[in-house]
Design an enzyme around this catalytic site. Structure first.
Site, PDB file in Angstrom:
ATOM      1  N   THR A 203       0.954  -1.140  -0.050  1.00 53.72           N
ATOM      2  CA  THR A 203      -0.067  -0.043   0.128  1.00 53.72           C
ATOM      3  C   THR A 203       0.879   1.314   0.056  1.00 53.72           C
ATOM      4  O   THR A 203       1.984   1.289   0.374  1.00 53.72           O
ATOM      5  CB  THR A 203      -0.688  -0.052   1.366  1.00 53.72           C
ATOM      6  OG1 THR A 203      -2.090  -0.870   1.170  1.00 53.72           O
ATOM      7  CG2 THR A 203      -1.513   1.366   1.620  1.00 53.72           C
ATOM      8  N   ARG A 231     -15.114  -6.585  -1.631  1.00 48.24           N
ATOM      9  CA  ARG A 231     -14.036  -6.339  -0.116  1.00 48.24           C
ATOM     10  C   ARG A 231     -13.645  -4.929  -0.224  1.00 48.24           C
ATOM     11  O   ARG A 231     -12.834  -4.340  -0.972  1.00 48.24           O
ATOM     12  CB  ARG A 231     -13.023  -7.478  -0.233  1.00 48.24           C
ATOM     13  CG  ARG A 231     -12.216  -7.288   0.906  1.00 48.24           C
ATOM     14  CD  ARG A 231     -10.788  -6.631   0.947  1.00 48.24           C
ATOM     15  NE  ARG A 231     -10.016  -6.912   2.081  1.00 48.24           N
ATOM     16  CZ  ARG A 231      -8.746  -5.966   2.382  1.00 48.24           C
ATOM     17  NH1 ARG A 231      -8.623  -5.121   1.306  1.00 48.24           N
ATOM     18  NH2 ARG A 231      -8.040  -6.240   3.220  1.00 48.24           N
ATOM     19  N   GLY A 233     -10.828  -2.862   2.305  1.00 43.58           N
ATOM     20  CA  GLY A 233      -9.988  -2.868   3.223  1.00 43.58           C
ATOM     21  C   GLY A 233      -9.787  -1.532   4.237  1.00 43.58           C
ATOM     22  O   GLY A 233     -10.959  -0.659   4.424  1.00 43.58           O
ATOM     23  N   GLY A 256      -5.427  -5.420   6.101  1.00 45.16           N
ATOM     24  CA  GLY A 256      -6.439  -4.347   6.229  1.00 45.16           C
ATOM     25  C   GLY A 256      -7.513  -4.732   7.502  1.00 45.16           C
ATOM     26  O   GLY A 256      -8.105  -3.879   8.266  1.00 45.16           O
TER      27      GLY A 256
HETATM   28  N1  GLY Z   1      -4.046  -2.571   3.907  1.00 46.88           N
HETATM   29  C1  GLY Z   1      -4.408  -2.743   2.576  1.00 46.88           C
HETATM   30  C2  GLY Z   1      -5.722  -3.336   2.409  1.00 46.88           C
HETATM   31  O1  GLY Z   1      -5.867  -4.401   3.541  1.00 46.88           O
HETATM   32  O2  GLY Z   1      -6.536  -3.463   1.726  1.00 46.88           O
END
Ligand code: GLY
Length: 334
Positions: A203, A231, A233, A256
């Site tokens: 990220t 989904r 995050g 996330g």
């Molecule tokens: N930290 C990025 C995600 O889990 O989407």
């Protein structure tokens, strides 16, 4: 005599009391910036040229943000430009380099927050916006809402001048072939969610404070490899992966679901606010006490320009600089 003594004591209290207060309120650094390019486990014996490519990209991203802040620019511009660079660089899991969903698509999330006004913008599940961080900033600045999802975020994007691309722009062939080989049809598993060299997550994010006192956080991601339909995050959930108030700005990277369940970025800010801890102490509480090992990393900058960067995953692509000449570009903590 008694009255004179009392007056002197009162004068001392007023004088020293003021000195202490003004020292606490004083902004020590003109500006400061920190950025990350993902936390996970990046082995020290990874190919040297790959490590060098990451280090050069982090250095370049830092130079972009630093130049804006050094010339008196706004922290919002510094955070946006820094993240745009990382989004355009396919080494990172954001923008161009976003990972693949379970269906083999790229669905992008981002958030942007201005701490002084507590205003924020976020988007999730976009597929045609070249720089999701810029759309998140526009949600903050040009809409009455905070968070747009998927089709709605695309419709909002239609009403702005953000650059649009064919969804295939995000399909970096080498990454796509590797995803097909290693991950397609395997299902979601955060421990098996990346791709190469043992790297698990990724990220990008930046936090900055400028000479006017603007304090800003931004984060952008492709999410987790093989994430399922719809989904979302932590990144676009204000307070989880991204948060700023008038005390501190925070950006997260890592698993996330765990970051969300601990409302992590907000937890760091509230630890500072309610315990009086400094940014390093609040960071240690978040990384060591609140989250479990190997879950996440964070960057933070407080309103005085103090920077804190930590991960409990083993490594985090990170860089930071301030107006006092501090500069750091690193992958491992030691
Ligand atoms: N930290 C990025 C995600 O889990 O989407």
């Amino acid at each position: 005599m008694y009255k004179v003594k009392t007056l002197i004591i009162a004068l001392i209290i007023v004088l020293f009391g003021n000195i202490e207060t003004s020292a606490q309120d004083k902004k020590i650094k003109e500006w400061a910036i920190a950025l990350h390019g993902g936390a996970g486990y990046y082995p020290k014996d990874a190919p040297a040229e790959r490590t060098q490519a990451y280090m050069e990209a982090l250095d370049e991203a830092l130079a972009i943000g630093t130049e804006i802040l050094e010339s008196g620019g706004n922290a919002m511009d510094a955070v946006e430009a820094t993240i745009q660079y990382l989004e355009n660089n396919e080494l990172f899991n954001a923008g161009r380099g976003a990972v693949f969903t379970a269906e083999g698509k790229n669905e992008l999330d981002a958030a942007f927050m201005h701490g002084n006004t507590l205003n924020a913008g976020a988007i999730t599940g976009v597929t045609t916006v070249k720089n999701p961080i810029s759309l998140a900033r526009k949600v903050m600045e040009e809409s009455n809402h905070v968070f747009f999802a998927s089709e709605g975020a695309e419709i909002f994007a239609d009403q702005t001048n953000v650059e649009r691309v064919d969804p295939l722009y995000f399909r970096v062939e080498e990454k796509y072939e590797r995803w097909k080989r290693n991950n397609a049809g395997q299902g979601y598993n955060h421990n098996d969610s990346e791709t190469e060299n043992g790297w698990k997550m990724g990220t990008v994010g930046a936090v900055a404070v400028d000479s006017e006192g603007n304090i800003v956080a931004g984060t952008s991601t492709g999410g987790m490899t093989n994430k399922k339909f719809g989904r979302v995050g932590d990144v676009p959930i204000i307070g989880s992966g991204t948060y700023a108030n008038d005390l501190v700005a925070v950006s997260a990277t890592g698993w996330g679901e765990r970051i969300m369940l601990n409302v992590s970025a907000h937890a760091l800010a509230m630890h500072m606010q309610f315990t009086g801890s400094n940014v390093d102490e609040a960071m240690n509480y978040l990384v060591d006490d609140l989250l479990n090992p190997r879950e996440a990393g964070f960057i933070a900058v407080d309103k005085y320009g103090n920077i804190s960067m930590r991960t409990n995953t083993g490594s985090m692509f990170q860089a930071a600089a301030d107006s006092e000449g501090f500069k750091k570009v690193a992958i491992w903590e030691d």
